[in-house]
Write a protein that holds these residues in place. Structure first.
Motif, PDB file in Angstrom:
ATOM      1  N   MET B 236      46.915  42.845  42.193  1.00  0.00           N
ATOM      2  CA  MET B 236      46.034  41.770  41.776  1.00  0.00           C
ATOM      3  C   MET B 236      45.278  41.159  42.959  1.00  0.00           C
ATOM      4  N   PRO B 237      45.957  40.845  44.085  1.00  0.00           N
ATOM      5  CA  PRO B 237      45.199  40.292  45.226  1.00  0.00           C
ATOM      6  C   PRO B 237      44.123  41.258  45.732  1.00  0.00           C
ATOM      7  N   GLU B 238      44.439  42.544  45.728  1.00  0.00           N
ATOM      8  CA  GLU B 238      43.430  43.516  46.149  1.00  0.00           C
ATOM      9  C   GLU B 238      42.235  43.487  45.211  1.00  0.00           C
ATOM     10  N   PHE B 239      42.543  43.403  43.936  1.00  0.00           N
ATOM     11  CA  PHE B 239      41.461  43.384  42.950  1.00  0.00           C
ATOM     12  C   PHE B 239      40.575  42.167  43.172  1.00  0.00           C
ATOM     13  N   ILE B 240      41.238  41.034  43.420  1.00  0.00           N
ATOM     14  CA  ILE B 240      40.487  39.805  43.629  1.00  0.00           C
ATOM     15  C   ILE B 240      39.626  39.931  44.880  1.00  0.00           C
ATOM     16  N   ALA B 241      40.242  40.431  45.952  1.00  0.00           N
ATOM     17  CA  ALA B 241      39.510  40.545  47.207  1.00  0.00           C
ATOM     18  C   ALA B 241      38.331  41.493  47.067  1.00  0.00           C
ATOM     19  N   GLU B 242      38.557  42.576  46.324  1.00  0.00           N
ATOM     20  CA  GLU B 242      37.519  43.587  46.256  1.00  0.00           C
ATOM     21  C   GLU B 242      36.419  43.243  45.258  1.00  0.00           C
ATOM     22  N   HIS B 243      36.831  42.662  44.140  1.00  0.00           N
ATOM     23  CA  HIS B 243      35.854  42.524  43.058  1.00  0.00           C
ATOM     24  C   HIS B 243      35.359  41.118  42.807  1.00  0.00           C
ATOM     25  N   ALA B 244      36.106  40.121  43.264  1.00  0.00           N
ATOM     26  CA  ALA B 244      35.642  38.768  43.004  1.00  0.00           C
ATOM     27  C   ALA B 244      34.981  38.217  44.260  1.00  0.00           C
ATOM     28  N   ALA B 245      33.663  38.293  44.308  1.00  0.00           N
ATOM     29  CA  ALA B 245      32.929  37.812  45.478  1.00  0.00           C
ATOM     30  C   ALA B 245      33.049  36.304  45.573  1.00  0.00           C
ATOM     31  N   SER B 246      33.087  35.783  46.790  1.00  0.00           N
ATOM     32  CA  SER B 246      33.200  34.335  46.934  1.00  0.00           C
ATOM     33  C   SER B 246      32.104  33.824  47.861  1.00  0.00           C
ATOM     34  N   HIS B 247      31.794  32.541  47.746  1.00  0.00           N
ATOM     35  CA  HIS B 247      30.885  31.917  48.703  1.00  0.00           C
ATOM     36  C   HIS B 247      31.329  30.474  48.927  1.00  0.00           C
ATOM     37  N   VAL B 248      30.805  29.871  49.974  1.00  0.00           N
ATOM     38  CA  VAL B 248      31.130  28.474  50.259  1.00  0.00           C
ATOM     39  C   VAL B 248      29.918  27.628  49.878  1.00  0.00           C
ATOM     40  N   ARG B 249      30.176  26.591  49.093  1.00  0.00           N
ATOM     41  CA  ARG B 249      29.073  25.699  48.714  1.00  0.00           C
ATOM     42  C   ARG B 249      29.134  24.468  49.608  1.00  0.00           C
TER      43      ARG B 249
END
Ligand SMILES: Nc1ncnc2c1ncn2[C@@H]1O[C@H](COP(=O)(O)OP(=O)(O)OP(=O)(O)O)[C@@H](O)[C@H]1O
Ligand SMILES: [Mg+2]
Lengths: 272, 333
Positions: B236-249
């Motif tokens: 699950m953490p790999e999936f999150i890291a790979e597929h859930a892009a993040s940004h800082v607002r």
């Protein structure tokens, strides 16, 4: 409410043996007797098989004793079994088609993946039940019906030719018919369709076939499952054209066996 | 919401001690293929399900999850490939219910049979002691209705009975096909806890779903399928890291200045009014860069795109039955 679960994966149940065929039969037995339709069907089997026999003997005894009777009284002492056949067909069909109708067949095969064992277990439960119910019903009908025949002095002793054979034969025939219906049910997998096919074959086609011309037509009629197998269930048949009781039953048993093998082959390969 | 989820998961994984000595029960699916006529339902699927964790089996409708599960249980015959449970074919198990507990379709019951009798015949078939029947009824909270015909059961009660069936033989391997279907929030939470506990006890747990949000809360490992093919097989953490892009607002009154500054550090920045979207650095790093230059910050947040979005993106090409988006006036998508 329930929030937590406690299961100990290391818990061992001591002394558990590996399940065998007996357990598959036991499971089918529990399954068979835990639905209402089984009780209703067996009750109907008795009411029709014994009740109608008594009724027809009670109402026909006087005529049978008179000089213008053209039927043997012995043909009447298992009269109701003709109708009890319907319930055997119903039980045989339902034992497999309800599983397909509900999707429960998947639970059955997940619990007992050996499909041959499942089929055999169902056959054991069904034939065991029908053999006993059929024989008991035939006896009850005979005892009740014969009481009325006795009053007119035309009673038939159990020791007379074919009477005892017809009692046990009723059980055998109903058991065979149940298996026949079960095989059709397994091939068709649909309650209404399977029921209609077997009932039509036994009651409609079976009787109409005697209208076929020529000796080959007569043979086809004699060999049809209901006509071949039914003779064993009555001391004297209304229909003089039937095969002998044991010959006929052997033909019927062979037909049922062939159908069961076909059903088994399909069942084994098919997706559940 | 997802941020909280991820934190929880990170904690969980930190404490997670993989306990997989050799020979422990697991499911091994190899090159599994199933065609129905022309239709390829499962297409060369390979994955393993390891003990001691919840493996989420995720895919859109018609992806082939149920078909794969039926093949695991030996109900459907694979067109090609194989699947073993505990090192052998399911159908070779002497007492399969004591090895693998499964919930396939909860409604696949004879409506006229009582819950207790349904469990009884199953117990009898595998020589499971009959007291287990009462135990599992109690476990799923159906004791009071145990002697009612299951035809009268609500969707949730049927689902609970299905779970009782799966747990009947105390199996080391548990396979649940969409167990939360039809459950209320309370029931959903209960199933989630149950799945986690089963895994913590060292069991092998495979749970299917078409809801990423549900899996995010339950699964340690993910196998994602679409159109019968494995699209992802990772933790699950790999999936999150790979597929859930993040940004800082970032919100600051001196946004233009901040933009220039961050660009100067090679970060990807987009500005709208007083708001910046920064990619390529975490919130702390962005805050230090801006704060170091004396910029006043009104907001500094790590924003993750939702896992649901990630799942949708991943399976976008393989959705079998997609409804057309409702066309609203002026809607452009
Ligand atoms: N017995 C069958 N005969 C024909 N096609 C089938 C059969 N079973 C499944 N399919 C087809 O195979 C594909 C995969 O179905 P499956 O039920 O495995 O999907 P699923 O991932 O479980 O979907 P859902 O989330 O809707 O439950 C579907 O397109 C389905 O129509
Ligand atoms: Mg499914």
């Amino acid at each position: 409410m329930i929030d937590t679960v406690s299961l100990d994966p290391n818990r061992h149940v001591p002394g558990v043996r590996r399940p065998g065929f007996g357990d598959t039969v036991h499971a089918e037995w529990v399954k068979f007797w835990s639905v209402r339709s089984t009780f209703w069907s067996i009750a109907m089997l008795f009411v029709l098989g014994a009740g109608l026999t008594v009724l027809v003997c009670a109402t026909s005894a006087e005529w049978l004793a008179s000089s213008d009777a053209d039927e043997s009284p012995a043909a009447f002492v298992t009269w109701g079994m003709m109708f009890a056949q319907i319930t055997a067909v119903a039980l045989g069909t339902l034992i497999v088609t309800t599983e397909y109708g509900t999707g429960m067949i998947r639970a059955t095969l997940a619990a007992s993946p050996r499909r041959g064992s499942v089929l055999a277990a169902k056959a054991v439960v069904l034939t065991g039940t029908l053999l006993v119910a059929g024989t008991v019903t035939a006896f009850a009908g005979y005892l009740g019906g014969n009481w009325f025949l006795d009053r007119e002095g035309i009673g038939i002793a159990l020791s007379e030719d074919g009477v005892l054979r017809a009692m046990v034969g009723s059980g055998l025939y109903l058991a065979g018919l149940g298996l026949f219906a079960m095989a059709v049910g397994l091939l068709i997998r649909h309650t209404a369709a399977a029921l209609s096919i077997v009932l039509a074959l036994v009651f409609v086609v079976g009787n109409m076939a005697f209208l076929l011309p020529g000796s080959w037509g007569e043979y086809i009629a004699k060999l049809l499952p209901g006509n071949a197998g039914g003779g064993i269930a009555t001391p004297v048949s209304f229909n003089p054209q039937l095969l002998g009781p044991w010959t006929g039953f052997a033909v019927f048993a062979a037909e049922t066996a062939a159908l069961l093998i076909a059903a088994y082959v399909v069942f084994r390969r098919r997706d559940a | 919401m997802y941020a909280a989820t991820i934190r929880r998961q990170a904690r969980r994984h930190a404490h997670h001690t993989p306990s997989a000595p050799p020979g422990v029960p697991l499911i091994a699916v190899r090159g599994l293929t199933k065609t129905y006529g022309q239709k390829v339902a499962v297409d060369g699927v390979t994955f393993t399900v390891e003990p001691g964790r919840v493996t989420g089996f995720l895919g859109p409708n018609g992806a082939g999850k149920s078909t794969t599960m039926r093949m695991i249980l030996g109900l459907d015959r694979p067109t090609a490939g194989s699947v073993t449970v505990n090192g052998h074919r399911y159908t070779d198990a002497p007492a399969p219910l004591r090895e693998v507990g499964a919930l396939l379709e909860a409604r696949a019951l004879h409506p006229g049979r009582t819950a207790r009798n349904h469990l009884r015949w199953l117990a009898v078939s595998n020589r499971i002691p009959e007291r287990r029947v009462d135990e599992v009824l109690d476990l799923v909270g159906l004791t009071e209705v145990a002697d009612q015909r299951v035809g009268k059961f609500s969707l949730g009660m049927g689902q609970r009975l299905g779970i009782a069936v799966a747990l009947l033989g105390e199996p080391p391997v548990v396979v649940l096909d969409e167990p939360v279907n039809g459950l209320d929030p309370e029931g959903i939470r209960w199933v989630r806890t149950l799945a986690r506990q089963l895994a913590e006890q060292g069991r092998t747990v495979l749970v299917s779903s078409h809801l990423m949000s549900e899996m995010a809360l339950t699964a340690d490992h993910l196998v994602v399928i679409g159109r019968g093919r494995v699209l992802a097989d990772c933790s699950m953490p790999e999936f999150i890291a790979e597929h859930a892009a993040s940004h800082v607002r970032v919100r600051t009154p001196r946004a233009a200045e901040g933009e220039t500054l961050l660009r100067g550090h090679g970060l990807d920045v987009a500005r709208t009014g007083d708001e910046l979207r920064v990619q390529g650095l975490d919130a702390a790093g962005v805050g230090e860069l801006l704060g170091g230059q004396g910029l006043l910050l009104h907001e500094l947040t790590l924003v993750r795109s939702s896992l649901e979005d990630a799942f949708m993106t991943l399976t976008a090409d393989s959705v079998e039955y997609s409804a057309a988006m409702p066309q609203e006036a002026g809607a452009t998508r």
